[in-house]
Design a protein around this motif. Structure first.
Motif, PDB file in Angstrom:
ATOM      1  N   LEU A 152      35.433  46.652  32.792  1.00  0.00           N
ATOM      2  CA  LEU A 152      35.227  45.773  33.952  1.00  0.00           C
ATOM      3  C   LEU A 152      35.031  44.333  33.509  1.00  0.00           C
ATOM      4  CD1 LEU A 152      32.897  48.017  36.153  1.00  0.00           C
ATOM      5  CD2 LEU A 152      35.292  47.430  36.593  1.00  0.00           C
ATOM      6  N   THR A 153      34.275  44.141  32.441  1.00  0.00           N
ATOM      7  CA  THR A 153      34.048  42.785  31.931  1.00  0.00           C
ATOM      8  C   THR A 153      35.343  42.171  31.410  1.00  0.00           C
ATOM      9  OG1 THR A 153      31.805  43.429  31.290  1.00  0.00           O
ATOM     10  CG2 THR A 153      32.677  41.409  30.338  1.00  0.00           C
ATOM     11  N   ALA A 154      36.112  42.951  30.657  1.00  0.00           N
ATOM     12  CA  ALA A 154      37.378  42.450  30.122  1.00  0.00           C
ATOM     13  C   ALA A 154      38.351  42.112  31.244  1.00  0.00           C
ATOM     14  CB  ALA A 154      37.995  43.481  29.178  1.00  0.00           C
ATOM     15  N   ALA A 155      38.407  42.959  32.279  1.00  0.00           N
ATOM     16  CA  ALA A 155      39.296  42.690  33.412  1.00  0.00           C
ATOM     17  C   ALA A 155      38.888  41.409  34.130  1.00  0.00           C
ATOM     18  CB  ALA A 155      39.264  43.868  34.384  1.00  0.00           C
ATOM     19  N   LEU A 156      37.578  41.209  34.295  1.00  0.00           N
ATOM     20  CA  LEU A 156      37.091  39.988  34.945  1.00  0.00           C
ATOM     21  C   LEU A 156      37.462  38.750  34.130  1.00  0.00           C
ATOM     22  CD1 LEU A 156      35.386  38.568  37.126  1.00  0.00           C
ATOM     23  CD2 LEU A 156      33.368  39.015  35.705  1.00  0.00           C
ATOM     24  N   ILE A 157      37.252  38.817  32.821  1.00  0.00           N
ATOM     25  CA  ILE A 157      37.576  37.674  31.957  1.00  0.00           C
ATOM     26  C   ILE A 157      39.077  37.397  31.969  1.00  0.00           C
ATOM     27  CG2 ILE A 157      37.568  36.875  29.562  1.00  0.00           C
ATOM     28  CD1 ILE A 157      34.978  38.534  29.203  1.00  0.00           C
ATOM     29  N   TYR A 158      39.876  38.452  31.903  1.00  0.00           N
ATOM     30  CA  TYR A 158      41.336  38.282  31.920  1.00  0.00           C
ATOM     31  C   TYR A 158      41.780  37.664  33.238  1.00  0.00           C
ATOM     32  CZ  TYR A 158      46.252  39.490  31.115  1.00  0.00           C
ATOM     33  OH  TYR A 158      47.604  39.426  30.926  1.00  0.00           O
ATOM     34  N   PHE A 159      41.226  38.150  34.338  1.00  0.00           N
ATOM     35  CA  PHE A 159      41.596  37.633  35.658  1.00  0.00           C
ATOM     36  C   PHE A 159      41.225  36.160  35.794  1.00  0.00           C
ATOM     37  CE2 PHE A 159      40.293  36.726  40.073  1.00  0.00           C
ATOM     38  CZ  PHE A 159      41.491  36.950  40.730  1.00  0.00           C
ATOM     39  N   LEU A 160      40.040  35.788  35.342  1.00  0.00           N
ATOM     40  CA  LEU A 160      39.590  34.397  35.464  1.00  0.00           C
ATOM     41  C   LEU A 160      40.315  33.467  34.493  1.00  0.00           C
ATOM     42  CD1 LEU A 160      35.728  34.942  35.843  1.00  0.00           C
ATOM     43  CD2 LEU A 160      37.366  34.374  37.647  1.00  0.00           C
ATOM     44  N   SER A 161      40.800  34.018  33.376  1.00  0.00           N
ATOM     45  CA  SER A 161      41.441  33.188  32.355  1.00  0.00           C
ATOM     46  C   SER A 161      42.925  32.975  32.610  1.00  0.00           C
ATOM     47  CB  SER A 161      41.260  33.829  30.973  1.00  0.00           C
ATOM     48  OG  SER A 161      39.908  34.045  30.681  1.00  0.00           O
ATOM     49  N   PHE A 162      43.546  33.875  33.363  1.00  0.00           N
ATOM     50  CA  PHE A 162      45.000  33.818  33.536  1.00  0.00           C
ATOM     51  C   PHE A 162      45.377  32.830  34.635  1.00  0.00           C
ATOM     52  CE2 PHE A 162      49.167  35.218  34.983  1.00  0.00           C
ATOM     53  CZ  PHE A 162      49.824  35.441  33.792  1.00  0.00           C
ATOM     54  N   ARG A 163      46.351  31.987  34.340  1.00  0.00           N
ATOM     55  CA  ARG A 163      46.909  31.054  35.322  1.00  0.00           C
ATOM     56  C   ARG A 163      48.416  31.246  35.365  1.00  0.00           C
ATOM     57  NH1 ARG A 163      42.373  30.833  36.265  1.00  0.00           N
ATOM     58  NH2 ARG A 163      40.966  29.070  36.555  1.00  0.00           N
ATOM     59  N   ARG A 164      48.973  31.265  36.575  1.00  0.00           N
ATOM     60  CA  ARG A 164      50.400  31.529  36.718  1.00  0.00           C
ATOM     61  C   ARG A 164      51.239  30.451  36.040  1.00  0.00           C
ATOM     62  NH1 ARG A 164      52.474  33.331  42.519  1.00  0.00           N
ATOM     63  NH2 ARG A 164      51.101  35.029  41.873  1.00  0.00           N
ATOM     64  N   GLU A 165      50.738  29.210  36.065  1.00  0.00           N
ATOM     65  CA  GLU A 165      51.547  28.110  35.523  1.00  0.00           C
ATOM     66  C   GLU A 165      51.575  28.087  33.994  1.00  0.00           C
ATOM     67  OE1 GLU A 165      47.475  26.659  36.895  1.00  0.00           O
ATOM     68  OE2 GLU A 165      49.157  27.804  37.723  1.00  0.00           O
ATOM     69  N   ASP A 166      50.481  28.459  33.333  1.00  0.00           N
ATOM     70  CA  ASP A 166      50.466  28.386  31.870  1.00  0.00           C
ATOM     71  C   ASP A 166      50.044  29.681  31.201  1.00  0.00           C
ATOM     72  OD1 ASP A 166      47.851  28.279  32.665  1.00  0.00           O
ATOM     73  OD2 ASP A 166      47.264  26.616  31.378  1.00  0.00           O
ATOM     74  N   GLY A 167      49.923  30.759  31.979  1.00  0.00           N
ATOM     75  CA  GLY A 167      49.602  32.056  31.395  1.00  0.00           C
ATOM     76  C   GLY A 167      48.157  32.162  30.947  1.00  0.00           C
ATOM     77  N   LEU A 168      47.945  32.853  29.830  1.00  0.00           N
ATOM     78  CA  LEU A 168      46.606  33.109  29.305  1.00  0.00           C
ATOM     79  C   LEU A 168      46.245  32.031  28.302  1.00  0.00           C
ATOM     80  CD1 LEU A 168      44.335  35.291  29.466  1.00  0.00           C
ATOM     81  CD2 LEU A 168      45.331  36.269  27.394  1.00  0.00           C
TER      82      LEU A 168
END
Length: 344
Positions: A141-157
């Motif tokens: 759950l923590t990893a999914a939250l961090i991944y979701f908050l870190s990912f941007r459609r324009e520049d990715g991760l």
């Protein structure tokens, strides 16, 4: 002519890598023997040998087989798990500062375990085997939250954004852990405080049995994916151009890293920096090729944590320093050094 020139170099490199891996394994054996002789009740090397051969006293058998050996085995498994998890996360994020502790994944795993321990006494065999599953749920759950908050459609991760968000999420979870611990009775509070400091609390063979399947499955899986990590290090566009399903492989490897760290946290508490230090030392020794880097990480992580646990049991006898504190004394200055060198 060209093939003749390059072949000895490749052979020399493989010989050097094999020598380094063998040397690490020998060091682990040496510290393993030293650790068996370290503790409040002194056992000489001869006593250990007699006990292993079945000639020791009942007290010596109890000390060695029921107390020291399970803890030593757990230290080796946890060290290898944290180190390989950190190596995978650093490769996926292409950030030298990434590891389960700095990304908040360990905090999420620990929070789930502390909630369980706070309300359900882990005195029977069943809860002990449930702890890795709970830690995996919290870490995921923590990893999914961090991944979701870190990912941007324009520049990715973004690696930098992921590190900063991971630190913030980890700090928030740690605050909730403190709030929860304040509501505990004195006995449970003392246990949770020591657990959060990173004490290897799973000191019997039940914890070894609970952790071993996770390590036995996930480490070979990570080694199997070494070539995938090599390609992913080239960048998303290059990897996709070579025909690799980038997002699918990234999610699989991220899941493996999260499962490794989560299952290790379940029996070792909040130990940090192993996943940070081991990959860097391994790269200096064997280079960036993951087919060799991952096994080297596992050996260095196992060696580092076993050494830290042995020092923690020896340096202030009869008192004991939690392993996480010993590792932090080594890892914190190294983390600051890496942070100072980082261009991000």
């Amino acid at each position: 002519m060209s093939r003749a020139l390059h072949s000895p170099t490749g052979k020399q490199r493989r010989t050097r890598e094999a020598a380094i891996l063998t040397s690490l394994a020998v060091l682990i054996v040496v510290i393993f023997i030293v650790s068996m002789n370290t503790g409040l009740m002194r056992l000489s090397p001869l006593d250990v040998l007699h006990t292993v051969l079945g000639e020791g006293t009942q007290q010596q058998k109890l000390i060695l087989f029921d107390f020291r050996l399970p803890r030593i085995v757990i230290s080796l498994l946890v060290g290898a798990g944290f180190a390989v998890s950190g190596c995978i996360l650093q490769s996926l994020s292409r950030n030298a500062l990434a590891e389960p502790s700095t990304l908040g994944i360990n905090a999420g795993a620990g929070f789930a375990v502390i909630i369980f321990i706070s309300f359900v006494p882990a005195t029977s065999a069943a809860p002990i085997f449930v702890l890795p599953l709970l830690a995996l749920a919290g870490a995921s759950l923590t990893a999914a939250l961090i991944y979701f908050l870190s990912f941007r459609r324009e520049d990715g991760l973004s690696p930098t954004r992921m590190i900063l968000i991971g630190i913030a999420v980890g700090a928030g979870i740690y605050a909730f852990q403190l709030i929860l611990s304040l509501r505990l009775d004195p006995q449970n509070y003392q246990f949770v405080a020591i657990w959060m400091a990173g004490k290897i609390w799973g000191g019997d063979w039940r914890f070894v049995l609970a952790l071993t399947p996770w390590i036995a499955i996930l480490l070979p899986f990570a080694f199997y994916k070494a070539r995938v990590l090599n390609v992913l290090n080239l960048g998303d566009q290059t990897s996709a151009g070579l025909g690799m399903p980038v997002e699918k492989e990234r999610i699989l490897l991220l899941a493996a890293a999260v499962a490794l760290s989560g299952s290790c946290v379940a029996v070792s508490g909040g130990i940090g920096f192993v996943g940070l230090i081991a990959p860097h030392l391994a790269r200096r020794l064997v280079g960036p090729k993951h087919q060799v880097l991952l096994p080297a990480c596992a050996l260095i992580g196992a060696l580092l944590l076993l050494t830290a646990d042995t020092i923690g049991r020896w340096i202030l006898q009869p008192a004991e320093i939690p392993t996480g504190i010993v590792v932090a004394l080594i890892g914190a200055p190294y983390f600051l050094y890496l942070l100072a060198k980082s261009k991000a």
